[in-house]
Write a protein that holds these residues in place. Structure first.
Motif, short mmCIF file in Angstrom:
data_model
loop_
_atom_site.label_atom_id
_atom_site.label_comp_id
_atom_site.label_asym_id
_atom_site.label_seq_id
_atom_site.Cartn_x
_atom_site.Cartn_y
_atom_site.Cartn_z
N LEU A 232 4.36 -2.46 10.64
CA LEU A 232 5.07 -2.66 9.36
C LEU A 232 6.30 -1.76 9.27
N SER A 233 6.23 -0.55 9.83
CA SER A 233 7.42 0.31 9.85
C SER A 233 8.56 -0.41 10.55
N MET A 234 8.22 -1.10 11.63
CA MET A 234 9.25 -1.80 12.40
C MET A 234 9.87 -2.96 11.62
N ILE A 235 9.03 -3.76 10.94
CA ILE A 235 9.61 -4.92 10.26
C ILE A 235 10.32 -4.51 8.95
N ILE A 236 9.85 -3.42 8.34
CA ILE A 236 10.52 -2.93 7.12
C ILE A 236 11.91 -2.41 7.49
N SER A 237 12.00 -1.64 8.58
CA SER A 237 13.31 -1.16 9.04
C SER A 237 14.21 -2.34 9.38
N PHE A 238 13.62 -3.33 10.04
CA PHE A 238 14.38 -4.53 10.39
C PHE A 238 14.99 -5.16 9.13
N ALA A 239 14.18 -5.32 8.09
CA ALA A 239 14.64 -6.00 6.87
C ALA A 239 15.75 -5.21 6.19
N PHE A 240 15.56 -3.89 6.05
CA PHE A 240 16.57 -3.09 5.35
C PHE A 240 17.86 -2.96 6.17
N GLU A 241 17.72 -2.92 7.50
CA GLU A 241 18.91 -2.74 8.34
C GLU A 241 19.67 -4.03 8.57
N ASN A 242 18.99 -5.16 8.47
CA ASN A 242 19.64 -6.43 8.83
C ASN A 242 19.95 -7.33 7.64
N SER A 243 19.71 -6.85 6.44
CA SER A 243 20.04 -7.64 5.26
C SER A 243 20.20 -6.69 4.08
N ASP A 244 20.66 -7.22 2.96
CA ASP A 244 20.77 -6.34 1.79
C ASP A 244 19.57 -6.52 0.87
N VAL A 245 18.41 -6.83 1.46
CA VAL A 245 17.18 -6.89 0.66
C VAL A 245 17.01 -5.57 -0.09
N ASN A 246 16.56 -5.66 -1.33
CA ASN A 246 16.46 -4.46 -2.16
C ASN A 246 15.02 -4.06 -2.47
N ARG A 247 14.13 -5.07 -2.46
CA ARG A 247 12.75 -4.78 -2.88
C ARG A 247 11.77 -5.53 -1.97
N ILE A 248 10.81 -4.79 -1.42
CA ILE A 248 9.73 -5.43 -0.66
C ILE A 248 8.46 -5.22 -1.49
N GLU A 249 7.77 -6.31 -1.81
CA GLU A 249 6.58 -6.15 -2.65
C GLU A 249 5.32 -6.62 -1.95
N ALA A 250 4.20 -6.14 -2.47
CA ALA A 250 2.90 -6.47 -1.87
C ALA A 250 1.87 -6.64 -2.98
N PHE A 251 0.99 -7.61 -2.78
CA PHE A 251 -0.08 -7.88 -3.75
C PHE A 251 -1.41 -7.62 -3.05
N VAL A 252 -2.24 -6.80 -3.65
CA VAL A 252 -3.48 -6.36 -2.99
C VAL A 252 -4.67 -6.48 -3.94
N GLU A 253 -5.79 -6.97 -3.41
CA GLU A 253 -7.01 -6.99 -4.22
C GLU A 253 -7.52 -5.54 -4.34
N PRO A 254 -7.88 -5.09 -5.54
CA PRO A 254 -8.27 -3.68 -5.75
C PRO A 254 -9.30 -3.13 -4.75
N PRO A 255 -10.31 -3.89 -4.32
CA PRO A 255 -11.26 -3.27 -3.36
C PRO A 255 -10.70 -3.14 -1.94
N ASN A 256 -9.52 -3.67 -1.68
CA ASN A 256 -8.97 -3.63 -0.32
C ASN A 256 -8.27 -2.29 -0.08
N THR A 257 -9.11 -1.24 0.03
CA THR A 257 -8.60 0.13 0.17
C THR A 257 -7.70 0.30 1.39
N ALA A 258 -8.09 -0.31 2.50
CA ALA A 258 -7.33 -0.15 3.74
C ALA A 258 -5.89 -0.62 3.53
N SER A 259 -5.74 -1.77 2.90
CA SER A 259 -4.39 -2.31 2.68
C SER A 259 -3.61 -1.45 1.70
N HIS A 260 -4.26 -1.02 0.63
CA HIS A 260 -3.60 -0.18 -0.37
C HIS A 260 -3.13 1.14 0.26
#
Ligand code: COA
Length: 183
Positions: free
Chosen positions: A120-148
């Motif tokens: 994810l570090s790699m694709i987040i850097s890719f997005a910020f460096e290769n476009s003017d994307v401003n916000r990356i969001e994520a939706f997580v089910e509360p019991p999904n501790t690993a993802s959170h």
């Protein structure tokens, strides 16, 4: 934003991982990922795959979505073995708002080795460096501790809980929303 993102989509490399486009040849590795109940526990409202044809359809969907600029997904390949052990990418791309949503899943056998944090570090850097994307969001089910926890380690901020936001396994469930801003 969207045009830049898709125009620059490419294979991303680290010492350990190669993030590359998914093809139909990945069907059996995808089946291994999505047929595991633990991986699928918080995967929208889908059950673990029972038949290889479901994984084949998934592979086709990823290929089509990239071709049609609906969403972009990378296959996460462990260089040492050449095996595809997960996927990650961006969807719900809102060009006007400069906003994208992140998604990811990892073969159960490879959890806990910081593979997804690295990917994810790699694709987040890719997005910020290769476009003017401003916000990356994520939706997580509360019991999904690993993802959170993974998202928080990457700098995502918990913004709140969307109450009774999604129908899942026969009931309406809460969903957490987290985001990472360019700034
Ligand atoms: C979420 C998922 C991708 C995590 O992948 P992973 O490679 O095991 O995660 P990482 O090893 O990179 O962990 C990253 C960070 O999250 C933390 N973390 C991971 N799993 C955790 C857990 N079960 N409990 C608490 N923290 C956890 C780690 O401690 C690590 O933090 P650190 O760097 O400070 O040690 C994996 O569990 C998965 O595929 N789950 C099923 C699919 C899914 O839920 N997708 C997301 C839907 S919103």
């Amino acid at each position: 934003m969207k045009d830049e993102l898709f125009a620059n989509y490419k294979t991303l490399e680290s010492d350990r991982l190669s993030l590359r486009p998914i093809t139909l040849d990945d069907t059996s590795d995808l089946f291994e990922i999505y047929s595991n109940k633990e991986v699928m526990l918080y995967f929208d409202d889908r059950e673990a795959f029972k038949d290889i044809s479901e994984a084949e359809k998934m592979a086709k969907d990823y290929v089509e979505a990239l071709k049609n600029k609906w969403s972009m997904r990378w296959g996460i390949v462990l260089k040492e073995t050449g095996k595809l052990i997960g996927t990650c990418g961006f969807h719900a791309i809102s060009d006007y708002d400069k906003r994208i949503e992140i998604g990811y899943d990892l073969n159960r056998d490879y959890w806990g080795n910081k593979v997804m944090k690295e990917a994810l570090s790699m694709i987040i850097s890719f997005a910020f460096e290769n476009s003017d994307v401003n916000r990356i969001e994520a939706f997580v089910e509360p019991p999904n501790t690993a993802s959170h926890m993974l998202l928080e380690r990457l700098g995502f901020v918990m913004e709140g809980t969307l109450r009774k936001h999604e129908m899942c396994r026969g009931e309406l469930i809460d969903i957490e929303i987290l985001s990472l801003l360019r700034e």
